[in-house]
Design a protein around this motif. Sequence first.
Motif, short mmCIF file in Angstrom:
data_model
loop_
_atom_site.label_atom_id
_atom_site.label_comp_id
_atom_site.label_asym_id
_atom_site.label_seq_id
_atom_site.Cartn_x
_atom_site.Cartn_y
_atom_site.Cartn_z
N UNK A 140 38.81 35.85 35.39
CA UNK A 140 37.51 35.02 35.38
C UNK A 140 37.44 33.63 35.86
N UNK A 141 38.31 33.05 35.09
CA UNK A 141 38.38 31.35 35.48
C UNK A 141 39.06 31.04 36.67
N UNK A 142 39.86 31.68 36.83
CA UNK A 142 40.54 31.32 38.21
C UNK A 142 39.96 31.19 39.34
N UNK A 143 39.19 32.47 39.63
CA UNK A 143 38.31 32.62 40.68
C UNK A 143 37.18 31.60 40.65
N UNK B 100 54.14 41.36 35.79
CA UNK B 100 54.46 40.42 36.97
C UNK B 100 53.32 40.68 37.83
N UNK B 101 52.79 42.15 38.01
CA UNK B 101 51.58 42.35 38.62
C UNK B 101 50.44 41.40 38.49
N UNK B 102 50.19 41.15 37.12
CA UNK B 102 49.05 40.52 36.66
C UNK B 102 49.55 38.93 37.07
N UNK B 103 50.65 38.50 37.00
CA UNK B 103 51.06 37.23 37.30
C UNK B 103 50.77 36.81 38.87
N UNK C 261 48.45 34.12 40.68
CA UNK C 261 48.83 33.02 41.15
C UNK C 261 48.20 33.09 42.93
N UNK C 262 48.52 34.34 43.39
CA UNK C 262 48.11 34.49 44.82
C UNK C 262 46.60 34.35 44.96
N UNK C 263 45.64 34.36 43.88
CA UNK C 263 44.23 33.75 43.95
C UNK C 263 44.19 32.46 44.45
N UNK C 264 45.29 31.70 44.22
CA UNK C 264 45.28 29.99 44.38
C UNK C 264 45.94 29.73 46.03
N UNK D 140 39.56 37.08 43.20
CA UNK D 140 40.82 37.35 42.84
C UNK D 140 41.48 37.98 44.07
N UNK D 141 42.77 37.76 43.85
CA UNK D 141 43.41 38.21 45.42
C UNK D 141 43.58 39.48 45.50
N UNK D 142 43.65 40.43 44.56
CA UNK D 142 43.62 41.70 45.09
C UNK D 142 43.07 42.60 43.90
N UNK D 143 41.68 43.01 43.91
CA UNK D 143 41.16 43.87 43.02
C UNK D 143 41.83 45.13 42.65
N UNK D 144 42.36 45.70 43.77
CA UNK D 144 43.31 47.14 43.59
C UNK D 144 44.32 46.85 42.58
N UNK D 145 45.07 45.63 42.97
CA UNK D 145 46.08 45.38 42.01
C UNK D 145 45.55 45.19 40.40
#
Lengths: 713, 59
Positions: free
Chosen positions: A223-226, A283-286, A290-293, A233-238
Amino acid sequence: MKNETFSYDDAIVKKFALATLVWGGVAFLVGLIAALQLADWRLNFGVSWFTFGRLRPLHTNAAVFAFAGNAIFAGIYYSTQRLLKARMFSDALSKFHFWGWQAIIAAAAITLPMGFSQSKEYAELEWPIDLAITVVWVVFGVNFFMTLLRRRERHMYVALWFYIATILTVGVLHVINSIEIPVGWFQSYPVYAGVQDALVQWWYGHNAVAFFLTTPFLGLMYYFIPKASGRPIYSYRLSIVHFWSLVFIYIWAGPHHLLYTALPDWAQTLGVVFSVMLLAPSWGGMINGLLTLRGAWDRVRTEPILKFFAAAVTFYGMATFEGPLLSIKSVSAIGHYTDWIIAHVHGGALGWNGFLTFGMLYYLVPKLWKTELYSKSLANTHFWIGTVGILLYIISMWASGVTQGLMLQAIDEHGRLVYPDFVETVLRIVPLFWIRAVGGSLFLTGFLVMCYNLWKTVESAPADSKEDVYSAPALAPVPETALGGTWHRRLEALAPTFSVLTLIAILVGSVLEILPTLLMHTYVDSNDKTVPYTALELAGRDIYVKEGCYVCHSQMIRQLPGDVLRYGAASTPEESMYDRPFQWGSKRTGPDLARVGGKYPNMWHFRHMIDPRLVTPNSIMPSYPWLTEKKIDFDGLQRKLDVMRSLGVPYGDADVLYAASNARAAAAQIAADLGTETGVKDLETREIIALIAYLQRLGVSPKAAPATQVGSN
Amino acid sequence: MKSLALSQFPMIYLSVTALLVFFVVFCAVLAHVTAKSRDPEFRSASRLPLEEGQRHESH
């Protein structure tokens, strides 16, 4: 569709945010004190409630449930309302949740230093508080799920799934691990014993990390990073794959805390396999975080909030790489029971939970008080002080853990221990304890800088902060999207179904792992060689638990050459089959005690407890002078043995009925052995006698002696 | 004796079955989630944190 107007309950978010700051300060300060006590034993001050054994549980509980707990609630109340476009179901329930939780923390802060403890890590609190936790948690759950049902946004965003998993799983974990029988207002015995207790506890303990320190924080991350970066978020699928695999796999990993122990091999193997598998979803979550940034890295450089978030996710990646690594048996052989584990948990707690919380507070406080952050540069300063603090902490503890782990397992070409003297390995790492304390001080300093910054921010807020009014269409009873959407979309729209599936995912692992161990007595002949503790020994055992000896001493000799050479034959499941609670321990700041019985005369123990330096120069163990003052609770013993018997410990009627007089007789024998040299009046009534009786019994089996016989030590 | 019995406990098959079930479900979810047709749906879902209802006024 008709638009409805509504407002968000931000007052509750403010309360939780404030509580996070207050308890964060307590948790970090107590942690720092405990760190200093290990560096210099004199800082225990010979005061019972201030010793390391009592403060360490206070520190862990404050960090996990008070600091992280309040942070989670602040974040959940803020984001849930906004993601659902609905106010919390009931302001009254929210308030009950808040005040109930603070009361529980206050009760913990009082009872833990007093020594009221079940000795099960992160589940130390005694039964009345356990009941209160259950009630408050249910209230929180009801409030949350009712809000879900009244939402104006059909689709449940991924953060909410993580909250759902948290609420359900923590409930299950807490209830199952807390099944205990009271023997007094502030003491109880768990229904599980020995191996079973160990497995249930570490199923709980590990998943407390998973579902209290990981899933809710992942929800906050999603929530807070976006929100703070203004990018989805980088990938909703992920995130979907991340969620389901994480909740399914995490629940199995508990046994990695019990490698090479008396836990059945199959359970250990399961624990290892699932722990290693955990790397993938973690690591998928990490990566997703990170890629959201991506594309916002220029802002990460200038924006402290994003800096904290980026660092938090990086620490999460580090900790979740280290966890699977430590679960590999050969690595665990070195790392387990050492400061390496302490480094690991602090990478997670300070780096991941701490920094994510700080980022969130820097975002939330200005928003909630409708103002700007007082000083960005102070926030940046906080970031750097905090980061250096964490790095000093974990690097020193890595060095300490690996050094001591290797020294303790080192064997020369003749098959002898290279460092037979335990204290020698301790002295090597004491300098590192000082570095750790410096790291902790820096982290605390950074935190205080943040408190000042946020206080100034709130001070600058406009006086009248009225609630904003929002509007959104009401939810149609039959959602078109649900009919037309794909199955997961439909699933996400159906809160109850989704929750049930989540529950199934965590129950599969739990049941398959725990049930066989709980049922084991139906497969194995009951063993009548193990003799239960005498009444006096049991009294001593309770003192051992009360003083928190288990935070520094294990009672589990692993099936490793280094362990067996140092402490004797590997521990068997039978040896602890009547142990309630089990005392296998998780950290060896001192040597293992599983077979210490008979190793020294009573007088050695007496002097060692009064001041360990009298018999072991350079020992860092605290002194326990009050044990010669406090009296044994002889009268409570009958009830204790009775409860034990009802749980299946084979005490005879006479054992229970004459518990007090048997114990007095046994105590008199030990007191007589110690003689008048001690100078303690009424020595035979003092706690130290019971503790000595217990220590002398460890690893010694009074061969099938009837438990009624007094003075079997 | 007891530790021997425990270490050879037969319920490991249950765990292996659970693992297989997990693997199959995992692959199914993966296949489903990666379907290209779901792009628009995911795009709108991932924007949810960025909206919080329409703000009107303070009162």
